[in-house]
Design a protein around this motif. Sequence first.
Motif, PDB file in Angstrom:
ATOM      1  N   VAL A 212       0.822  -1.215   0.000  1.00 40.40           N
ATOM      2  CA  VAL A 212       0.000   0.000   0.000  1.00 40.40           C
ATOM      3  C   VAL A 212       0.858   1.267   0.000  1.00 40.40           C
ATOM      4  CG1 VAL A 212      -1.768   1.281   1.261  1.00 40.40           C
ATOM      5  CG2 VAL A 212      -1.889  -1.209   1.150  1.00 40.40           C
ATOM      6  N   LYS A 213       2.016   1.223   0.651  1.00 39.74           N
ATOM      7  CA  LYS A 213       2.923   2.372   0.773  1.00 39.74           C
ATOM      8  C   LYS A 213       2.193   3.609   1.312  1.00 39.74           C
ATOM      9  CE  LYS A 213       6.042   0.853  -2.911  1.00 39.74           C
ATOM     10  NZ  LYS A 213       5.323  -0.407  -3.220  1.00 39.74           N
ATOM     11  N   PRO A 214       1.734   3.542   2.558  1.00 38.13           N
ATOM     12  CA  PRO A 214       1.038   4.697   3.148  1.00 38.13           C
ATOM     13  C   PRO A 214       1.997   5.847   3.403  1.00 38.13           C
ATOM     14  CG  PRO A 214       1.531   3.093   4.837  1.00 38.13           C
ATOM     15  CD  PRO A 214       1.930   2.457   3.530  1.00 38.13           C
ATOM     16  N   ASP A 215       1.459   7.012   3.655  1.00 37.71           N
ATOM     17  CA  ASP A 215       2.305   8.147   4.020  1.00 37.71           C
ATOM     18  C   ASP A 215       2.926   7.928   5.394  1.00 37.71           C
ATOM     19  OD1 ASP A 215       1.671  10.150   1.766  1.00 37.71           O
ATOM     20  OD2 ASP A 215      -0.312   9.536   2.465  1.00 37.71           O
ATOM     21  N   VAL A 216       2.151   7.313   6.292  1.00 39.34           N
ATOM     22  CA  VAL A 216       2.617   7.092   7.670  1.00 39.34           C
ATOM     23  C   VAL A 216       2.328   5.654   8.084  1.00 39.34           C
ATOM     24  CG1 VAL A 216       2.393   7.782  10.092  1.00 39.34           C
ATOM     25  CG2 VAL A 216       2.149   9.502   8.284  1.00 39.34           C
ATOM     26  N   VAL A 217       3.313   5.022   8.675  1.00 33.71           N
ATOM     27  CA  VAL A 217       3.135   3.734   9.349  1.00 33.71           C
ATOM     28  C   VAL A 217       3.086   4.004  10.844  1.00 33.71           C
ATOM     29  CG1 VAL A 217       4.280   1.574   9.976  1.00 33.71           C
ATOM     30  CG2 VAL A 217       4.203   2.287   7.586  1.00 33.71           C
ATOM     31  N   TYR A 218       2.038   3.531  11.475  1.00 36.64           N
ATOM     32  CA  TYR A 218       1.832   3.752  12.908  1.00 36.64           C
ATOM     33  C   TYR A 218       1.949   2.390  13.590  1.00 36.64           C
ATOM     34  CZ  TYR A 218      -0.769   5.578  17.070  1.00 36.64           C
ATOM     35  OH  TYR A 218      -1.174   5.958  18.333  1.00 36.64           O
ATOM     36  N   ILE A 219       3.079   2.176  14.267  1.00 37.81           N
ATOM     37  CA  ILE A 219       3.330   0.922  14.983  1.00 37.81           C
ATOM     38  C   ILE A 219       2.537   0.935  16.282  1.00 37.81           C
ATOM     39  CG2 ILE A 219       5.072  -0.480  16.145  1.00 37.81           C
ATOM     40  CD1 ILE A 219       7.137   0.688  14.152  1.00 37.81           C
ATOM     41  N   SER A 220       1.691  -0.077  16.464  1.00 34.42           N
ATOM     42  CA  SER A 220       0.842  -0.104  17.660  1.00 34.42           C
ATOM     43  C   SER A 220       0.282  -1.498  17.858  1.00 34.42           C
ATOM     44  CB  SER A 220      -0.316   0.892  17.492  1.00 34.42           C
ATOM     45  OG  SER A 220      -1.210   0.824  18.585  1.00 34.42           O
ATOM     46  N   ASN A 221       0.135  -1.891  19.112  1.00 32.40           N
ATOM     47  CA  ASN A 221      -0.668  -3.068  19.444  1.00 32.40           C
ATOM     48  C   ASN A 221      -1.854  -2.649  20.308  1.00 32.40           C
ATOM     49  OD1 ASN A 221       0.460  -2.731  22.030  1.00 32.40           O
ATOM     50  ND2 ASN A 221       1.940  -4.395  21.761  1.00 32.40           N
ATOM     51  N   HIS A 222      -2.283  -1.428  20.087  1.00 29.66           N
ATOM     52  CA  HIS A 222      -3.465  -0.868  20.758  1.00 29.66           C
ATOM     53  C   HIS A 222      -3.278  -0.840  22.271  1.00 29.66           C
ATOM     54  CE1 HIS A 222      -7.188   0.176  18.498  1.00 29.66           C
ATOM     55  NE2 HIS A 222      -7.643   0.416  19.706  1.00 29.66           N
ATOM     56  N   GLY A 223      -2.028  -0.552  22.690  1.00 27.91           N
ATOM     57  CA  GLY A 223      -1.753  -0.496  24.123  1.00 27.91           C
ATOM     58  C   GLY A 223      -1.925  -1.821  24.837  1.00 27.91           C
ATOM     59  N   GLY A 224      -1.752  -2.916  24.072  1.00 25.86           N
ATOM     60  CA  GLY A 224      -1.957  -4.243  24.654  1.00 25.86           C
ATOM     61  C   GLY A 224      -3.412  -4.621  24.799  1.00 25.86           C
ATOM     62  N   ARG A 225      -4.285  -3.965  24.025  1.00 21.77           N
ATOM     63  CA  ARG A 225      -5.724  -4.162  24.178  1.00 21.77           C
ATOM     64  C   ARG A 225      -6.344  -4.972  23.040  1.00 21.77           C
ATOM     65  NH1 ARG A 225      -8.191  -0.763  27.775  1.00 21.77           N
ATOM     66  NH2 ARG A 225      -9.981  -0.304  26.469  1.00 21.77           N
ATOM     67  N   VAL A 226      -5.517  -5.459  22.107  1.00 20.84           N
ATOM     68  CA  VAL A 226      -6.022  -6.347  21.069  1.00 20.84           C
ATOM     69  C   VAL A 226      -5.288  -7.680  21.139  1.00 20.84           C
ATOM     70  CG1 VAL A 226      -6.763  -4.544  19.466  1.00 20.84           C
ATOM     71  CG2 VAL A 226      -4.426  -5.395  19.341  1.00 20.84           C
ATOM     72  N   GLU A 227      -5.957  -8.725  20.734  1.00 21.57           N
ATOM     73  CA  GLU A 227      -5.367 -10.062  20.759  1.00 21.57           C
ATOM     74  C   GLU A 227      -4.516 -10.243  19.506  1.00 21.57           C
ATOM     75  OE1 GLU A 227      -8.761 -12.579  21.241  1.00 21.57           O
ATOM     76  OE2 GLU A 227      -8.898 -12.192  23.401  1.00 21.57           O
ATOM     77  N   THR A 228      -3.225 -10.125  19.700  1.00 18.47           N
ATOM     78  CA  THR A 228      -2.266 -10.227  18.616  1.00 18.47           C
ATOM     79  C   THR A 228      -1.065 -11.002  19.131  1.00 18.47           C
ATOM     80  OG1 THR A 228      -0.985  -8.930  17.017  1.00 18.47           O
ATOM     81  CG2 THR A 228      -1.245  -7.986  19.222  1.00 18.47           C
ATOM     82  N   ARG A 229       0.023 -11.002  18.391  1.00 16.92           N
ATOM     83  CA  ARG A 229       1.203 -11.716  18.862  1.00 16.92           C
ATOM     84  C   ARG A 229       1.733 -11.057  20.132  1.00 16.92           C
ATOM     85  NH1 ARG A 229       6.084  -9.477  18.290  1.00 16.92           N
ATOM     86  NH2 ARG A 229       6.178  -7.491  17.169  1.00 16.92           N
ATOM     87  N   VAL A 230       2.495 -11.795  20.907  1.00 20.77           N
ATOM     88  CA  VAL A 230       3.081 -11.264  22.132  1.00 20.77           C
ATOM     89  C   VAL A 230       4.362 -10.515  21.788  1.00 20.77           C
ATOM     90  CG1 VAL A 230       4.142 -11.859  24.349  1.00 20.77           C
ATOM     91  CG2 VAL A 230       2.069 -13.039  23.588  1.00 20.77           C
ATOM     92  N   GLY A 231       4.466  -9.289  22.276  1.00 21.86           N
ATOM     93  CA  GLY A 231       5.663  -8.498  22.022  1.00 21.86           C
ATOM     94  C   GLY A 231       5.415  -7.042  22.327  1.00 21.86           C
ATOM     95  N   SER A 232       6.471  -6.243  22.198  1.00 20.27           N
ATOM     96  CA  SER A 232       6.371  -4.813  22.476  1.00 20.27           C
ATOM     97  C   SER A 232       6.511  -4.007  21.195  1.00 20.27           C
ATOM     98  CB  SER A 232       7.448  -4.378  23.469  1.00 20.27           C
ATOM     99  OG  SER A 232       8.716  -4.301  22.836  1.00 20.27           O
ATOM    100  N   THR A 233       5.936  -2.810  21.209  1.00 24.28           N
ATOM    101  CA  THR A 233       6.105  -1.927  20.065  1.00 24.28           C
ATOM    102  C   THR A 233       7.554  -1.457  19.950  1.00 24.28           C
ATOM    103  OG1 THR A 233       5.367  -0.048  21.413  1.00 24.28           O
ATOM    104  CG2 THR A 233       3.709  -1.150  20.056  1.00 24.28           C
ATOM    105  N   ALA A 234       8.249  -1.356  21.066  1.00 21.92           N
ATOM    106  CA  ALA A 234       9.648  -0.928  21.048  1.00 21.92           C
ATOM    107  C   ALA A 234      10.510  -1.918  20.280  1.00 21.92           C
ATOM    108  CB  ALA A 234      10.166  -0.767  22.480  1.00 21.92           C
ATOM    109  N   GLU A 235      10.359  -3.212  20.571  1.00 23.88           N
ATOM    110  CA  GLU A 235      11.178  -4.190  19.856  1.00 23.88           C
ATOM    111  C   GLU A 235      10.794  -4.264  18.391  1.00 23.88           C
ATOM    112  OE1 GLU A 235      10.017  -7.271  18.583  1.00 23.88           O
ATOM    113  OE2 GLU A 235       8.021  -7.354  19.494  1.00 23.88           O
TER     114      GLU A 235
END
Length: 297
Positions: A212-235
Amino acid sequence: MTDIIFEGKLKCNRCIKCNGKGCIGLLPGLGGVYQNKNFQLNCSGWQDLRNLAYENNTFEKILNFNITPSQICCGPVTGAVENIGFKNEEDFYYPYLKNSFSHNFGLCVGDGYPDEKLKYGIEAIDKLNTKAAFFLKPYPDNILYERIEWVKPYSNYIGIDIDSFNILTMRNLVNLEQKNEKQLSSFRQKTGCPFVIKGVFSDNDIDLVKRVKPDVVYISNHGGRVETRVGSTAEFLERFGTELKNYCSEIWIDGGIRTKEDIQTALYYGADKVILARPFIRATFDNCFDSFANKLL
C-alpha cells in the motif's frame, strides 16, 4: 486550563509507575488482554532498547536527543464511560484534546461505537479551530466512506485502525472487518490528505505496508488491548523500523511511553512521532496535565 472536577471514577489504580502490573483484569478499563502481557512489555521495551544502546556505546546519544512538542501526540481515544470512567461520554473529548493543543502537541482523534464518540471528537477539534489526525475503525466500506466525509474538514491525516477489528471491547457491537490491500488503497484515494495505517505489528502488516505504501506507518498493538502476537512496540520498531521507512514517509509509535527518556529512545530508534494515551487520560481526569507534560520536554 481551569480546574474541572469530572463526574465518575477513573478506571485506573493510579499506580506510581504505570507499567501494566497494577491493572490486570481492568478491561473494560485501562488494562489490556492476555493479563496485560503486551501492556507490560510495551512499558519495559523502552528500557530494553536503552540497555541495547548502552551495550553499543550509543546511550548518550539517546539522552542528548532533542524533542520538540510537535513530535508528541495525544492518542486517539474513545470510550470515556466504558473504558475511562467518566459519567458522561461527552465530558472527555474537549478537555483531553485541549490539554494537548495547549502544549503544542499533535492531536489524534479516535472512532468508536456509537457514532457520537467520533462526533464528539469532531466537535472538539472544531471548537479548537485546528486539525487532527483521525483514525477510523475498519467498518464496512460504505460506512467508512461516510465517516471520511465527516472528518475531512478537520483532518491533517486520516488513518485506519487495521488491528481494531479484533478489539475486545467492540466485539458483538458492530461489524468490523480485516481490510485488504485493495480496500486500503481505495480508502486512501478518498481521504484527500496524508494516509496512515495504524496497528502495524506483525509480518502480515509489514507485507501490507509494502504493497500500500502509506504516508505514515503507525506501529501499535493498541496499548496491549487487542489479541495479537506477544511483544512490544519498542522491539518491533528496533527490528523493522529501518525496513518500514522504505515504504512510508514517517513512522509513528505508541505503547508504554511514559517519560522523556522513553520519547528520546523512540525517536533515536527511528520514530518520527510518539503517541501517549493512558498518561494523558489520567492527567486530564486528575487535572495535572501541565505538570506531567512539562516533564516530557
